[in-house]
Each structure stands twice: as C-alpha cells, then as structure tokens.
Scaffold this active site. Structure first.
Site, PDB file in Angstrom:
ATOM      1  N   ASP A 263       5.260 -28.722  23.344  1.00 17.57           N
ATOM      2  CA  ASP A 263       6.473 -28.732  24.054  1.00 17.57           C
ATOM      3  C   ASP A 263       5.880 -28.353  25.577  1.00 17.57           C
ATOM      4  O   ASP A 263       4.865 -27.299  25.406  1.00 17.57           O
ATOM      5  CB  ASP A 263       8.087 -28.678  24.620  1.00 17.57           C
ATOM      6  N   TRP A 264       5.242 -28.651  26.927  1.00 17.36           N
ATOM      7  CA  TRP A 264       4.856 -27.843  28.143  1.00 17.36           C
ATOM      8  C   TRP A 264       5.941 -26.287  28.166  1.00 17.36           C
ATOM      9  O   TRP A 264       6.622 -26.501  28.216  1.00 17.36           O
ATOM     10  CB  TRP A 264       5.207 -28.851  29.159  1.00 17.36           C
TER      11      TRP A 264
END
Length: 750
Positions: free
Chosen positions: A229-230
C-alpha cells in the site's frame, strides 16, 4: 521461470534489479530502457479510474472518468454476473488509458460499522466478499488488465492504520479475515495483491513472511506479485525477504540502495532478489505483449453504472405498499421530493476512491426525464418543508451521510446521520403519513424515525448515475432486488467490537474473535435494526422444501442442496436465495449460522425455479488450530435456506463423517471429556472411562438423585474434566504410567 525472464535477469545489473522493486513516481514502475523493459502505470480504483492526467500538476490531478457504485453498494447486489460485468467495463476503460493494474477490489471485512473505509469494502461476511470479488477480478482480467486485491490483510480501521498492531488469533484470521483473499487467489488468480499498512501480531504486513510467503504463495498458490500500500514500507530488505515485490510510490532511490547494500553485505541473496524481480517482469511483459485497445464510451458506461446501482439498492421497509409511487399522483403534482441529495446525491467515497466524474445524475433530474412531474424543496427551511409536505400525497426524503462523515483516513465517531437530516425526517413524518426515505451512506446508520416512515430505500454510495436508479425504483420501472451485505445494528453499543475498536493507537485486540457481524448478533439472538441478507421486493417469493442429494456423507464428498422458489406476486422480480450452515455437533464453539451459498435468480410473476447449491467439507468446517487445518467434526449439521439470516424458510439435517481421526494432540492436560465430546475419539476413551471412573461417568444422571455435597452430576463433571495428569498417584500410577496412557491414545488415532 521462462527463458526470457532468465535472460533478462542475467543481463540486469544489481542496481537495476533493486530499482525495479520501487516505483518511478506515484503511479508508474521504473523502466530499464536498454533491455526493453517498459514502465507500466497503475491506477485507483475499484469504482472507477482515478488515473493521473497527462501533464497533470500532481498525482491527484486525475482524468475525467465514470464513477461506478462503491463496493458497499455492489455487494448488496449479491450478483456474481453483475460484478463480473462491471469488471469488464472497468478493464476496457483501463485499456483505453494504458493502465496495467486497477487498485482494487478492496475486500477487507467490516469488523466495525465505524471504519471510515467501509464504503469501499464489500461485506462483514468473508464468503460473500470472496465470491463477489472473484467475479469482479475475472471481469477486469478478461481485458488483460491486472487487479490489486487489497488490503492484505485485516485493514479494518483507519485510525493509526500505518502503525497499529492487531492482536488476532489464527482461527479468527483463517475464518474471518483471510478467506475472501483465499477465494480470489484460488478461483480468479489475480495478478497482484496489495499488502496492508497495519501489523498483525507485531509484524507489519509488508514484512510478514508468514502472510506473504507461507500462506499466500506456498499454501494458496499465488503466482503474481505483491505491492505495498502506498507508503506502507518500513524495512525494505525485510520486505524483499518476506516476498514484497514492489514498493509504491517512489522512494527517491533510498530504499533501492538498501537492497543493493544488503546483497553486497551478504544479508540478502541474489537468488531471493531475482525471485522478487522475476514476478514483476513476468507481469510487465505479459501485459505489454498482450495489450488490448480499449474504446471508452463514457455515456454508455454512465448508463451501465445506473443499471448496476439499480441492482444494488435495498428496499428495507415498505409498509402499506407506499412504493412504487403513482405516475398519476406525480402528474397531479402530489409527489414531493425533499432534500439536496435529490438534486446532487452523495454517490462516492473520499480518498483514493474519489473520481473526477463524467457527469452526475440526481433523482429529481432523472424523474423528470422519465416523465414524472415531481415537486421539490431543499428542506433547509424545515417549516417550509412541512407546509409543502402537508399538500403532498407522498413525500420522498433524500438523506444520509455527507462527505465529511466518512472517508479514507479517519473512522466515524458514531452511527448517527446529521441531526438536521433526522429532524427533517421526524418533522415531515408528523404531518404526512406517506413518507419514503432514500439513504446515501457508505455504512450502517441509526434510524430513530424508523417506525414513523412507511418506506426506506438504502442506496449506499451508488455511483454517478444513482439518481436514475433511484427514480426507476421509486416509480416501479425497476423492482428492487438488493440485500444487505452487513447487519444494521440498533445502536453502536451492540456491535461486536464496541469495547475494542479502534484500540489505543499502538495495538487493537480482536477480542470478539470469529463473532463478527451477523455471526455475533444471531448467536446472541440480539435484536437488530435490519439483519444481514435482508431486502424487500415489489413482489413476493414462496420457498419450497429443502431437498438433499444425501442425508449423510464423509467430508471428502459433496452434497447437492435443492430448493424451489416461486414468484407468488404479480410483478417480475429477482430474489437472492441464501444458504446457511449450522453446526449441531457441539464439538467446538461455532456461530449460530454461517453463509455458505447464495444465488440471485430472476422470476417472472407466477414463475417457479429450482436452485441448487453444492457443499463440500469447507462448507461445514472450522479452522482447527490444534491440527492447523480445516476440520468438520463428525455429527449433524443443519442446512438452512432463507431470504436473510433472520428469515429462514426451510432446513434439512445432514450427518457428516470426518476422515480426520483426531481433532487435537492428546497431552497430559487433555481431559476424558475432551475426547468423549469428539466422535472420532469417543470409541477409544469410552472403555477407559468405564474401567477407571465407572459407567456412571459416561451416562447422564438424575440431577435430583442426591442432595449430598458432591452429587452424582458433580462427580461426573469433575472426573470428565480432570486432566490425565491427575491420574498420577491413583492406583499406584507414576508419571511414566500417565505418559504411556497419553502416548497410547495418540497412537490409537494415527
């Protein structure tokens, strides 16, 4: 690993390999131009493309796109074919924009209705989430576009999502938080899995080798790549070792240098790095070599979005058949729409799901375009709204949660709608008995006015064309067929994790275990506002008798369950037939019932169809942490068919014979009662109990047979619950004798 990948790996430098393991920018992978390895682009999200525009000023400057209904809405369709169709549409759009991966679907379990991102997630039930997500993934990937199934795993809150560590026992993980991902991996073969921000039992998902390698790859057979995930990466080298292929977004080369240094220092093998890079190269080359051209017709997809929304709206209540509304009353100016959401609906969630929409259709505009001449007032002046309502024959109030109430990034404070919305509904209900409420929200809300209105239509966040769907349902052009993919509780204090959500910021304990959603409410026989699976129609459906292909089976066989359903009303419609299983063996604590099958069927008025489900061992099993596997104890199970978890129409009993000889390792701490309660172990313990404790310790006794201090019942329970270690000293037994008894029991069950 194919020959082309091997050749590329042999030519890539260490620095180039490390560079491929992180992004070029916010949305793209790094290219290696000298070897012909291109950069590919990914994009949010599961409800529409949030793709960065060419020459956009930043990563949030996105293209204009069609916003489809959010996951909370599409899950209410209970329709696999619909989700696959939506996936095909989005895959086609992605091809038109040179997008290689759509970041979605988001399939985390709705542990608490307060989670700010629940609008994006599908359900509180892992079976429903897995089945629908698989259909969506198949649709997208049929267009040669990958998906990123997220967020793996247990991303169930927004509060401190980057750092919180969740204390979850393995049974709860296996039965509640992992199965949807398992189903997607095994049946739809997604190209990509996105790991979550949070830690599970102290280990970040981006560094969790048990999660990303042992379970995902070795056990489930996942052969794609894992992206963070970012901003989820902490220790990049640990991530490489655990199986995290791609860090997103870019790191400015910092973490790439850590990978290079780790290989040079001998802390990371080149073989492991090659494995991680190979997964990425395999996807990049497969996508680019098989790229499809997409033709994007935004108007066509806008109308498709309306159709999906219409299939996903849930009619929660419809007393006195207020809905559908009458065209004659509309023509006479007797139908009043109230609320700004009638003009500009809330149709999407905030954060990474937020789409720069092609256009938005509200119910007021749609109703008039369909030829229904409704009146309108915004409702900001309640007195004016009351006066207008007095003159109307029917009033439709458009209410719900504004954007500020729920979004990615924060959790909700309560289950309540804005007080102004509730006051408006209460005030109008006092002056007009014919009130319908149309809701726009991404998660359950309380309804203090529920008994004062005639009809409630739950539309969730239905995408940019939700108004067209609403108008068609309100005026009977479409028969509502959605069902709730989550329970609507009466109050926040009733929810399973009320005392353990969202934790203290450092840790959060999943103390409710497997009792999430309807598993909690139904097991406790707790009253709810609306149950899981609930949804009404403008027609009625009659269910026949449940028929089984066999009344007993071993757990390596399957059983077919058949039931006939008839549309007994006068309107064509769709019904979602739901199958639940109840464990009657008593061998382990289980929920009252669990969803193990569903089918959505269309029936013309008066038409009857048979629906058949096939159940296997997994349909009856729970995760047994002692044997580290799925286990269905021998004994009776009840198969229930219904229209919701609280509306069971018929049931049948089946007897399952387990092929697993023992449910746990017998130790000095095991009791005779433990073994006696298990069908496989009962035969070898019965003679032992009779010989050592007496037949009365097996047979039921009369509770009133004695009023001495230690009654027969007391003695029976004490003996059966005494661990084997207590045999030491009895009849001259030594510790060695006890150990031999335990060893012999285990050997007898091998």
């Amino acid at each position: 690993m194919n020959a082309k990948i091997k050749d590329l790996l042999s030519k890539l430098t260490l620095e180039e390999k490390a560079g491929l393991c992180s992004g070029k920018d916010w949305w793209r992978t790094k290219p290696v131009e000298r070897l012909g390895i291109p950069s590919v682009m990914v994009s949010d999200g599961p409800a529409g493309l949030r793709t960065q525009a060419v020459n956009g000023k930043d990563e949030n400057d996105s293209i204009t796109a069609v916003c489809f209904p959010s996951g909370c809405a599409t899950a209410a369709s209970f329709d696999r074919q619909l989700l696959e169709h939506e996936g095909q549409l989005l895959g086609n759009e992605a091809n038109a924009m040179d997008v290689s991966v759509l970041l979605g679907p988001a399939i985390n379990i709705k542990r608490s209705p307060l989670c700010g991102r629940n609008f994006e997630y599908l359900s509180e039930d892992p079976y429903l989430a897995g089945e629908l997500a698989s259909a969506y993934v198949k649709g997208v990937q049929s267009q040669n576009v990958g998906v990123s199934v997220k967020h793996f795993a247990a991303n169930n809150q927004e509060f401190r999502r980057f750092s919180v560590s969740e204390k979850i026992d393995e049974r709860s993980l296996r039965e509640i938080y992992l199965p949807a991902f398992e189903t997607v991996v095994k049946t739809a073969k997604p190209k990509n899995i996105m790991c979550s921000y949070n830690a599970i039992n102290g280990t970040l998902s981006s560094e969790n080798e048990w999660l990303l390698n042992d379970v995902l790859r070795k056990e489930w057979g996942f052969d794609g790549f894992v992206v963070s995930d970012w901003g989820a990466v902490n220790d990049r080298v640990k991530g490489i070792k655990a199986g995290l292929n791609l860090e997103m977004p870019y790191s400015g080369g910092i973490t790439d240098s850590y990978i290079v240094q780790a290989v040079k220092d001998g802390n990371l093998s080149m073989e492991r790095l090659d494995e991680v890079v190979a997964d990425l190269l395999n996807f990049i080359l497969e996508y680019t070599e098989n790229k499809k051209e997409g033709k994007w017709d935004k108007e066509k997809d806008h109308l498709a979005s309306a159709e999906i929304a219409a299939e996903s709206c849930v009619l929660l209540k419809n007393e006195n058949d207020l809905l559908p509304l009458s065209k004659e009353e509309a023509d006479a100016g007797k139908i009043l729409f109230v609320g700004e959401f009638a003009k500009v609906p809330r149709f999407e969630g905030g954060g990474s799901s937020n789409i720069k929409t092609y256009k938005v259709t509200g119910a007021l505009e749609a109703a008039k375009e369909l030829g229904f001449n409704v009146e309108y007032i915004d409702g900001n002046d309640i007195k004016a709204a009351e006066e207008a309502a007095k003159k109307a024959s029917s009033v439709v109030i458009f209410a719900g949660l504004p954007d500020i109430y729920e979004s990615e990034g924060f959790d909700r404070d309560s289950l309540d709608m804005p007080e102004s919305h509730n006051q408006l509904i209460e005030a109008i209900a006092q002056v007009n008995p014919n009130v319908a409420v149309v809701l726009h929200n991404g998660a359950p809300v309380t309804m203090p006015w529920v008994d004062k209105v005639s009809s409630i239509l739950e539309c969730y966040l239905g995408g940019e064309a939700v108004g067209l769907a609403q108008a068609k349902i309100l005026f009977g052009l479409t028969n509502p067929s959605g069902k709730l993919p989550e329970t609507f509780p009466l109050r926040l204090e009733d929810t399973p994790c009320y005392l353990n959500f969202p934790g203290n910021g450092r840790t959060v304990t999943y103390a409710e275990g497997i009792y999430v959603g309807y598993r909690w409410y139904d097991s406790r026989k707790m009253p709810v506002l609306f149950p899981f699976g609930h949804g009404l129609s403008y027609t009625s459906f009659d269910y026949g008798k449940v028929e089984l292909s066999c009344d007993s089976m071993s757990d390596d066989q399957t059983v077919d369950v058949t039931v006939s359903v008839k549309n007994s009303g006068s309107v064509d419609g769709k019904e979602v037939v739901q199958l639940y299983v109840r464990d009657l063996t008593g061998a382990e604590a289980r929920p009252d019932k669990e969803l193990k099958g569903f089918q959505k069927i269309f029936l013309k008025a008066g038409q009857e169809k048979e629906v058949t489900f096939t159940l296997s061992k997994r349909s009856f099993a729970y995760w047994n942490s002692d044997i580290n596997d799925w286990y269905a104890p021998s004994g009776e199970y009840e198969i229930l068919i219904g229209a919701s978890s609280r509306d069971i129409r018929d049931s049948a009993i089946i007897n399952i014979k387990s092929t697993t000889k023992k449910a746990f390792e017998i130790t000095r701490w095991t009791t005779p009662g433990d073994m006696l309660n298990n069908a496989e172990m009962k035969p070898i313990i019965t003679d032992f109990i009779v010989k050592n404790y007496g037949a009365d310790k097996i047979n039921e006794v009369d509770e009133n047979s004695s009023n001495v201090a230690f009654s027969q019942k007391t003695m029976r329970e004490m003996y059966l619950n005494d661990p084997f270690r207590s045999l030491r000293g009895r009849n001259g037994r030594t510790d060695a004798d006890v150990n031999k008894i335990v060893k012999d029991f285990n050997k007898a069950l091998e």
